[in-house]
Design a protein around this motif. Structure first.
Motif, PDB file in Angstrom:
ATOM      1  N   ASN A 186       0.812  -1.225   0.000  1.00 54.91           N
ATOM      2  CA  ASN A 186       0.000   0.000   0.000  1.00 54.91           C
ATOM      3  C   ASN A 186       0.843   1.272   0.000  1.00 54.91           C
ATOM      4  O   ASN A 186       0.581   2.199   0.754  1.00 54.91           O
ATOM      5  N   GLY A 187       1.878   1.304  -0.829  1.00 60.81           N
ATOM      6  CA  GLY A 187       2.673   2.519  -0.977  1.00 60.81           C
ATOM      7  C   GLY A 187       3.730   2.748   0.078  1.00 60.81           C
ATOM      8  O   GLY A 187       4.331   3.818   0.125  1.00 60.81           O
ATOM      9  N   LEU A 188       3.982   1.756   0.941  1.00 58.96           N
ATOM     10  CA  LEU A 188       5.029   1.872   1.956  1.00 58.96           C
ATOM     11  C   LEU A 188       5.954   0.666   1.873  1.00 58.96           C
ATOM     12  O   LEU A 188       5.496  -0.465   1.682  1.00 58.96           O
ATOM     13  N   LEU A 189       7.261   0.916   2.029  1.00 63.02           N
ATOM     14  CA  LEU A 189       8.236  -0.167   2.140  1.00 63.02           C
ATOM     15  C   LEU A 189       8.423  -0.437   3.622  1.00 63.02           C
ATOM     16  O   LEU A 189       8.936   0.403   4.360  1.00 63.02           O
ATOM     17  N   HIS A 190       7.981  -1.591   4.080  1.00 60.00           N
ATOM     18  CA  HIS A 190       8.073  -1.970   5.489  1.00 60.00           C
ATOM     19  C   HIS A 190       9.378  -2.730   5.705  1.00 60.00           C
ATOM     20  O   HIS A 190       9.623  -3.741   5.043  1.00 60.00           O
ATOM     21  N   THR A 191      10.223  -2.229   6.623  1.00 57.40           N
ATOM     22  CA  THR A 191      11.519  -2.833   6.918  1.00 57.40           C
ATOM     23  C   THR A 191      11.662  -3.006   8.426  1.00 57.40           C
ATOM     24  O   THR A 191      10.822  -2.538   9.196  1.00 57.40           O
TER      25      THR A 191
ATOM     26  N   ALA B 123       8.814   1.971   8.342  1.00 54.54           N
ATOM     27  CA  ALA B 123       8.198   2.062   7.017  1.00 54.54           C
ATOM     28  C   ALA B 123       8.657   3.338   6.319  1.00 54.54           C
ATOM     29  O   ALA B 123       8.811   4.378   6.948  1.00 54.54           O
ATOM     30  N   PHE B 124       8.868   3.219   5.013  1.00 52.74           N
ATOM     31  CA  PHE B 124       9.318   4.337   4.192  1.00 52.74           C
ATOM     32  C   PHE B 124       8.370   4.489   3.005  1.00 52.74           C
ATOM     33  O   PHE B 124       7.863   3.492   2.492  1.00 52.74           O
ATOM     34  N   PRO B 125       8.141   5.719   2.531  1.00 53.39           N
ATOM     35  CA  PRO B 125       7.305   5.889   1.340  1.00 53.39           C
ATOM     36  C   PRO B 125       7.880   5.106   0.163  1.00 53.39           C
ATOM     37  O   PRO B 125       9.090   5.094  -0.051  1.00 53.39           O
ATOM     38  N   ALA B 126       7.016   4.430  -0.571  1.00 54.15           N
ATOM     39  CA  ALA B 126       7.425   3.651  -1.748  1.00 54.15           C
ATOM     40  C   ALA B 126       6.521   4.039  -2.906  1.00 54.15           C
ATOM     41  O   ALA B 126       5.790   3.222  -3.462  1.00 54.15           O
ATOM     42  N   LYS B 127       6.566   5.299  -3.245  1.00 58.34           N
ATOM     43  CA  LYS B 127       5.713   5.883  -4.278  1.00 58.34           C
ATOM     44  C   LYS B 127       5.817   5.100  -5.588  1.00 58.34           C
ATOM     45  O   LYS B 127       6.904   4.796  -6.054  1.00 58.34           O
TER      46      LYS B 127
ATOM     47  N   ARG C  38      22.209   6.048   1.843  1.00 58.48           N
ATOM     48  CA  ARG C  38      23.576   6.553   1.780  1.00 58.48           C
ATOM     49  C   ARG C  38      23.855   7.383   3.022  1.00 58.48           C
ATOM     50  O   ARG C  38      22.937   7.774   3.742  1.00 58.48           O
ATOM     51  N   ASP C  39      25.140   7.643   3.265  1.00 54.01           N
ATOM     52  CA  ASP C  39      25.536   8.435   4.427  1.00 54.01           C
ATOM     53  C   ASP C  39      24.701   9.701   4.504  1.00 54.01           C
ATOM     54  O   ASP C  39      24.481  10.372   3.496  1.00 54.01           O
ATOM     55  N   GLY C  40      24.229  10.008   5.693  1.00 52.62           N
ATOM     56  CA  GLY C  40      23.455  11.217   5.900  1.00 52.62           C
ATOM     57  C   GLY C  40      21.993  11.089   5.539  1.00 52.62           C
ATOM     58  O   GLY C  40      21.241  12.044   5.654  1.00 52.62           O
ATOM     59  N   ALA C  41      21.556   9.897   5.111  1.00 52.75           N
ATOM     60  CA  ALA C  41      20.172   9.726   4.681  1.00 52.75           C
ATOM     61  C   ALA C  41      19.203   9.608   5.852  1.00 52.75           C
ATOM     62  O   ALA C  41      18.031   9.882   5.709  1.00 52.75           O
ATOM     63  N   LEU C  42      19.701   9.194   6.999  1.00 48.74           N
ATOM     64  CA  LEU C  42      18.836   9.008   8.161  1.00 48.74           C
ATOM     65  C   LEU C  42      19.278   9.903   9.304  1.00 48.74           C
ATOM     66  O   LEU C  42      20.453  10.208   9.447  1.00 48.74           O
ATOM     67  N   THR C  43      18.322  10.288  10.107  1.00 50.58           N
ATOM     68  CA  THR C  43      18.604  11.067  11.301  1.00 50.58           C
ATOM     69  C   THR C  43      18.061  10.306  12.499  1.00 50.58           C
ATOM     70  O   THR C  43      16.913   9.853  12.482  1.00 50.58           O
ATOM     71  N   ALA C  44      18.878  10.148  13.523  1.00 46.29           N
ATOM     72  CA  ALA C  44      18.435   9.447  14.730  1.00 46.29           C
ATOM     73  C   ALA C  44      17.650  10.408  15.620  1.00 46.29           C
ATOM     74  O   ALA C  44      18.021  11.570  15.780  1.00 46.29           O
TER      75      ALA C  44
END
Length: 98
Positions: free
Chosen positions: A43-48, A52-56, A68-74
C-alpha cells in the motif's frame, strides 16, 4: 551514465540526476557508503526492520531501500522500539549499531 542488469540497460542519467533521484539500486549504489535494507512494499510503503518508508509508485511485493551516508537522522524513541548497542564517531557523522 548507464547501468545494466543481465545484459539490459536499466537506467541512464547524469551524475547529478543519479545523486538526486536514482531509479534503481545500481544507480543509488554508485555512491560510496551505501547500505541496503530489505523489506516488503504494501500500500505505498516499504516496510523494513527499521520502520516504514514511502514507496511511491511501487507495486506490492519485495523491495529494497538503498541508504547513503546522511540519509537518516536518529531521534529519541520513547517507545523503546530500538536500542543503540554501539555508537562510534565517523568523521562527519556517527555509526550507530541498533
Amino acid at each position: 551514465i548507464a547501468f545494466m542488469r543481465a545484459g539490459r540497460i536499466i537506467e541512464t542519467a547524469s551524475p547529478q540526476a543519479l545523486y538526486a533521484a536514482p531509479q534503481t539500486p545500481e544507480g543509488a549504489g554508485i555512491f560510496p557508503s551505501c547500505q541496503t535494507l530489505a523489506g516488503a512494499v504494501k500500500n505505498g510503503l516499504l516496510h523494513t526492520a527499521a520502520g516504514a518508508f514511502p514507496a511511491k509508485d511501487l507495486s506490492d511485493g519485495p523491495g529494497v531501500a538503498v541508504l547513503r551516508d546522511g540519509a537518516l537522522t536518529a531521534v529519541r524513541d520513547d517507545a523503546g522500539a530500538f536500542r543503540a548497542v554501539d555508537a562510534r564517531f565517523a568523521g562527519p557523522g556517527w555509526i550507530v549499531l541498533l
